[in-house]
Enzyme design. Structure first.
Site, PDB file in Angstrom:
ATOM      1  N   ASP A  75       0.866  -1.189   0.000  1.00 12.16           N
ATOM      2  CA  ASP A  75       0.000   0.000   0.000  1.00 12.16           C
ATOM      3  C   ASP A  75       0.898   1.234   0.000  1.00 12.16           C
ATOM      4  O   ASP A  75       1.496   1.577   1.015  1.00 12.16           O
ATOM      5  CB  ASP A  75      -0.897   0.016   1.250  1.00 12.16           C
ATOM      6  CG  ASP A  75      -1.967  -1.070   1.231  1.00 12.16           C
ATOM      7  OD1 ASP A  75      -1.818  -2.039   0.459  1.00 12.16           O
ATOM      8  OD2 ASP A  75      -2.936  -0.958   2.002  1.00 12.16           O
ATOM      9  N   LYS A  94      -6.959   3.402  -2.785  1.00  9.71           N
ATOM     10  CA  LYS A  94      -7.302   3.324  -1.355  1.00  9.71           C
ATOM     11  C   LYS A  94      -7.579   4.726  -0.829  1.00  9.71           C
ATOM     12  O   LYS A  94      -6.898   5.683  -1.205  1.00  9.71           O
ATOM     13  CB  LYS A  94      -6.129   2.655  -0.625  1.00  9.71           C
ATOM     14  CG  LYS A  94      -6.228   2.598   0.896  1.00  9.71           C
ATOM     15  CD  LYS A  94      -5.031   1.839   1.471  1.00  9.71           C
ATOM     16  CE  LYS A  94      -4.923   2.003   2.979  1.00  9.71           C
ATOM     17  NZ  LYS A  94      -3.761   1.304   3.550  1.00  9.71           N
ATOM     18  N   LYS A 132     -10.117   0.177  -1.886  1.00  8.17           N
ATOM     19  CA  LYS A 132      -9.956  -0.124  -0.461  1.00  8.17           C
ATOM     20  C   LYS A 132     -10.363   1.085   0.370  1.00  8.17           C
ATOM     21  O   LYS A 132      -9.894   2.196   0.138  1.00  8.17           O
ATOM     22  CB  LYS A 132      -8.504  -0.513  -0.161  1.00  8.17           C
ATOM     23  CG  LYS A 132      -8.237  -0.786   1.336  1.00  8.17           C
ATOM     24  CD  LYS A 132      -6.823  -1.307   1.569  1.00  8.17           C
ATOM     25  CE  LYS A 132      -6.482  -1.361   3.057  1.00  8.17           C
ATOM     26  NZ  LYS A 132      -5.128  -1.878   3.320  1.00  8.17           N
TER      27      LYS A 132
END
EC number: 4.1.2.4
Length: 222
Positions: free
Chosen positions: A89, A152, A181
């Site tokens: 991430d 995300k 996400k």
């Protein structure tokens, strides 16, 4: 709805100890979460703890500001993958995005995607709370063009977390073939179901057990 495999069980606080990390690995195995998400210094430990399970090691790169150099992000991702990370991430360079340096932003993401190619999924953290709606759209487009697997919402370390309307906008922008996400401020079963209904197919949370059991969370922030 079975929420367990939607969840990246997350512990990113700087004061987290090795014992804390081992505890969340144990919880992730018990509840069969999608992954355990940690800072890169714990990659080897988490990979060892999760060995032989289908719970993935997830790490954060360029975290939490996204302001490290592209080369630094790529190296951090490469090293973590070598130590067992299956998901990365990374934080987008927010300042570059706001400066409309779109080529820089795209290349920044591409470098991490290249480092992860065939070995790990890449999720791009946009930090929506610092962005205008059109900047969220642009960041999603650049992430998709760069070959990332997910976009995300948040680091959980800035001024706000996942919002249902932002998740919806992200899903509309990236379409059905890319992951979305939601992270930060997803603390209850109801929060989780709301962001999933809006288009999220992964959730980052430290309140993971409270979410799946439908109980009250004691965790603030992430």
């Amino acid at each position: 709805m079975n929420l367990n495999k939607y969840i990246d069980h997350t512990l990113l606080k700087p004061q987290a100890t090795e014992e804390d990390i081992k505890k969340i690995c144990k919880e992730a195995k018990e509840y069969n979460f999608a992954s355990v998400c940690v800072n890169t210094c714990y990659t080897s430990l988490v990979s060892k703890e999760l060995e032989g399970t289908d719970v993935t090691t997830c790490v954060v790169v360029g975290f939490p500001l996204g302001a490290t150099t592209t080369e630094t992000k790529a190296f951090e991702a490469k090293q973590a993958i070598e130590q067992g990370a299956g998901e990365v991430d990374m934080v987008i360079n927010v300042g570059a995005l706001k400066s409309k340096k779109y080529d820089y932003v795209k290349k920044d993401i591409e470098a991490v995607v290249e480092a992860a190619k065939g070995k790990a999924l890449v999720k791009v953290i946009l930090e929506n709370c610092l962005l205008e709606k059109e900047e969220i759209v642009k960041a999603c487009e650049l992430s998709k063009e760069a070959g990332a697997d997910f976009v995300k919402t948040s680091t959980g370390f800035s001024t706000g977390g996942a919002k249902v309307e932002d998740v919806k906008l992200m899903r509309e922008t990236v379409g059905p073939d890319m992951g979305v996400k939601a992270s930060g401020a997803v603390r209850t079963k109801e929060d989780a179901e709301a962001v999933i209904a809006a288009g999220a197919n992964r959730i980052g949370a430290s309140s993971s057990i409270a979410i799946v059991e439908g109980t009250k969370s004691e965790n603030a922030g992430y």
